[in-house]
Scaffold this active site. Structure first.
Site, PDB file in Angstrom:
ATOM      1  N   GLY A 179       0.816  -1.206   0.000  1.00  0.00           N
ATOM      2  CA  GLY A 179       0.000   0.000   0.000  1.00  0.00           C
ATOM      3  C   GLY A 179       0.848   1.253   0.000  1.00  0.00           C
ATOM      4  O   GLY A 179       1.928   1.315  -0.583  1.00  0.00           O
ATOM      5  N   GLY A 180       0.371   2.274   0.722  1.00  0.00           N
ATOM      6  CA  GLY A 180       1.090   3.544   0.774  1.00  0.00           C
ATOM      7  C   GLY A 180       2.456   3.439   1.402  1.00  0.00           C
ATOM      8  O   GLY A 180       3.327   4.276   1.146  1.00  0.00           O
ATOM      9  N   GLY A 414      23.299  10.906 -31.115  1.00  0.00           N
ATOM     10  CA  GLY A 414      22.932  11.622 -29.902  1.00  0.00           C
ATOM     11  C   GLY A 414      23.375  10.912 -28.639  1.00  0.00           C
ATOM     12  O   GLY A 414      23.595  11.549 -27.606  1.00  0.00           O
ATOM     13  N   ALA A 415      23.520   9.582 -28.724  1.00  0.00           N
ATOM     14  CA  ALA A 415      23.969   8.836 -27.555  1.00  0.00           C
ATOM     15  C   ALA A 415      25.396   9.216 -27.175  1.00  0.00           C
ATOM     16  O   ALA A 415      25.765   9.174 -25.993  1.00  0.00           O
ATOM     17  CB  ALA A 415      23.865   7.343 -27.825  1.00  0.00           C
TER      18      ALA A 415
END
Length: 524
Positions: A179-180, A414-415
């Site tokens: 859960g949280g 771009g890498a």
């Protein structure tokens, strides 16, 4: 008037009362609950802390705290210490603050005072600039306290954020965390899990089946191997609790106390000038043949000791901690043995988070580059590779620690820019003679640039071969980039270790100013 003997008796009685209360606090759980914990192969909350910390160094805080009398339906049982053990101690002689949730008391459920105890040690850790280690083993919020327990979680989350980038935060999940409650470990810097006994998920298998119809086990949904290899939530997994605790101690040996103190230096036993001739032949002659980048890292760092982070997730990039000349360093390296070393969504996120951690805690970055580009395909484009790849770009640009890069083979497109290039303000960039720095590989470049010539050629294949060889001659080497100053030096692979150590010694005093701002807007 009381006699001396009467006062002595009174003092002795108070001492006995103190010992009685201490015993009650240490044995708050019933025998059955303790036995169940033992049967699952799990240590008790205090035992975990004693195993984690240096012998005799643990100091417990808030031992006698009890949950509020207003708890619905729980007035008759108010054990001392509630369901969490908190305090401080030492690891390798350095102070740390700790908490350990106790599943044997109310299932380790979080109450108001439970949260207050944790918040107190978090505040102290932040105030005194010490790492914080939390051991999670809890069934979740205490239902009897209602919204008050939820408020307790929120107070912990808020402090996790305030501590982030100021002190190292480490979470050890040694039981359920659902859960949280999962968001506190998720905010911390590193998450450890134990195989077969620790679980993390937002909703359990029963809820998943009800909502989606999927049938899944606890282990498949949120076990250690799942989070280590599929979700990337866990950076480390261990076969048992003692191994997990020992791994956490080892991690701390690389980390500073806080964002102001330097990382711990150890006098190296490995010679600083050591060269390794095997590095000269580690990159295959065939440009498409894979090799494991870990072989290079192990031969370069001190004594071959390298603590890999996220070893089983996004294996096309390697991240981890080692030492160079006694100084801790963070290592980021493309790994050609997985997905040819391409950057994809997961590897970009993995490396970006690691780079930002190292930058936050003054740990220099060493980058080994062998990247043919970003992974192509609709799954990557639709999944947001542009946004996620930009995270790594942003992290390197933002980092002000010493940044040193070595291009071992491919650095395409771009890498090349993203992987700690000179244009990202890396301090020193080196290349091996096997390096290739170009917009793309020879075959792809020739097919695009010389498409018309190939179509008109009498023998297109022969022409293509000729053009590819010309392209390799011009671009499939590090010297064109070196001519521009994008590469500081081309070095023999065997000399990588001494060259990196010398560069690190030079850059270790780096101070870099940034424009004043509240914070940047990383493309999350």
């Amino acid at each position: 008037m009381a006699t001396t003997d009467d006062r002595a008796d009174s003092t002795q009685g108070k001492l006995e009362r103190l010992q009685q209360l201490r015993d009650e606090a240490e044995h708050a759980a019933g025998d059955k609950a303790v036995e169940r914990q033992r049967q699952q192969g799990k240590l008790l909350a205090r035992e975990r802390l004693l195993e984690l910390l240096d012998p005799g160094s643990f100091v417990e805080l808030d031992r006698f705290v009890r949950h509020r009398e207003s708890n619905f339906g729980m007035l008759e049982r108010r054990p001392y210490g509630d369901a969490v053990v908190t305090g401080y101690g030492e690891i390798l002689g350095r102070k740390v603050f700790v908490f350990s949730q106790d599943f044997t008391v109310f299932g380790g459920s979080l109450s108001e005072v439970f949260a207050e105890k944790i918040c107190k040690v978090m505040d102290l850790a932040l105030k005194y600039g010490c790492p914080l280690i939390g051991i999670n083993d809890s069934g979740g919020a205490r239902i009897q306290e209602g919204v008050v327990s939820l408020a307790g979680y929120a107070e912990i989350f808020w402090r996790n954020v305030q501590c982030s980038g100021v002190i190292p935060q480490i979470s050890l999940v040694m039981g359920p965390c659902a859960g949280g409650a999962v968001y506190s470990p998720a905010i911390t810097d590193f998450v450890f899990m134990v195989e077969s006994s620790s679980y993390m998920f937002i909703t359990g298998p029963d809820v998943v089946k009800t909502v989606t119809g999927e049938e899944v086990t606890f282990e498949e949904l949120g076990g250690a191997s799942t989070h280590a290899s599929k979700s990337g939530v866990a950076q480390f997994i261990a076969p048992d609790e003692k191994a997990c605790l020992e791994d956490a101690r080892y991690l701390l040996s690389f980390l500073p106390q806080n964002n102001v103190d330097p990382p711990p230096y150890f006098e190296p036993s490995d010679p600083i000038g050591r060269e390794d001739a095997e590095l000269d032949g580690i990159v295959p002659d065939e440009p498409t043949k894979p090799y494991d980048m870990r072989g290079i890292i192990d031969r370069v760092v001190d004594d071959g000791e390298f603590l890999e982070v996220h070893e089983l997730w996004a294996e096309n990039i390697v991240c981890g901690l080692g030492r160079l000349g006694g100084h801790p360093v963070g290592v980021v390296a493309n790994n050609p043995s997985a997905l040819a070393g391409t950057l994809d969504i997961d590897s970009s996120v993995k490396a970006a988070r690691f780079v930002r951690f190292c930058d936050a805690f003054n740990i220099p970055l060493i980058t080994f580059v062998d990247v043919p580009g970003f992974l192509p395909g609709t799954a990557q484009e639709w999944g947001g590779i542009i946004r996620h790849g930009a995270k790594l770009l942003y992290a390197y640009c933002e980092a002000t620690v010493p940044k040193i890069a070595v291009i071992t083979r491919k650095a395409y497109g771009g890498a090349y820019d993203v992987m700690s290039s000179k244009h990202m303000r890396a301090d020193f960039n080196f290349a091996w003679p096997t390096a290739e720095v170009a917009v793309m590989g020879p075959e792809g470049a020739v097919n695009i640039v010389f498409r018309k010539e190939l179509e008109e050629a009498d023998d297109p294949e022969a022409k293509r071969t000729e053009l590819i060889e010309d392209y390799k001659e011009q671009f499939a080497n590090p010297y064109t980039a070196a001519e521009r100053g994008y590469v500081d030096d081309v070095i023999e692979p065997r000399r990588t270790r001494p060259v990196l150590i010398d560069a690190l010694k030079t850059a270790i005093t780096k101070r870099e100013k940034r424009p004043p701002r509240k914070h940047g807007n990383i493309p999350l």
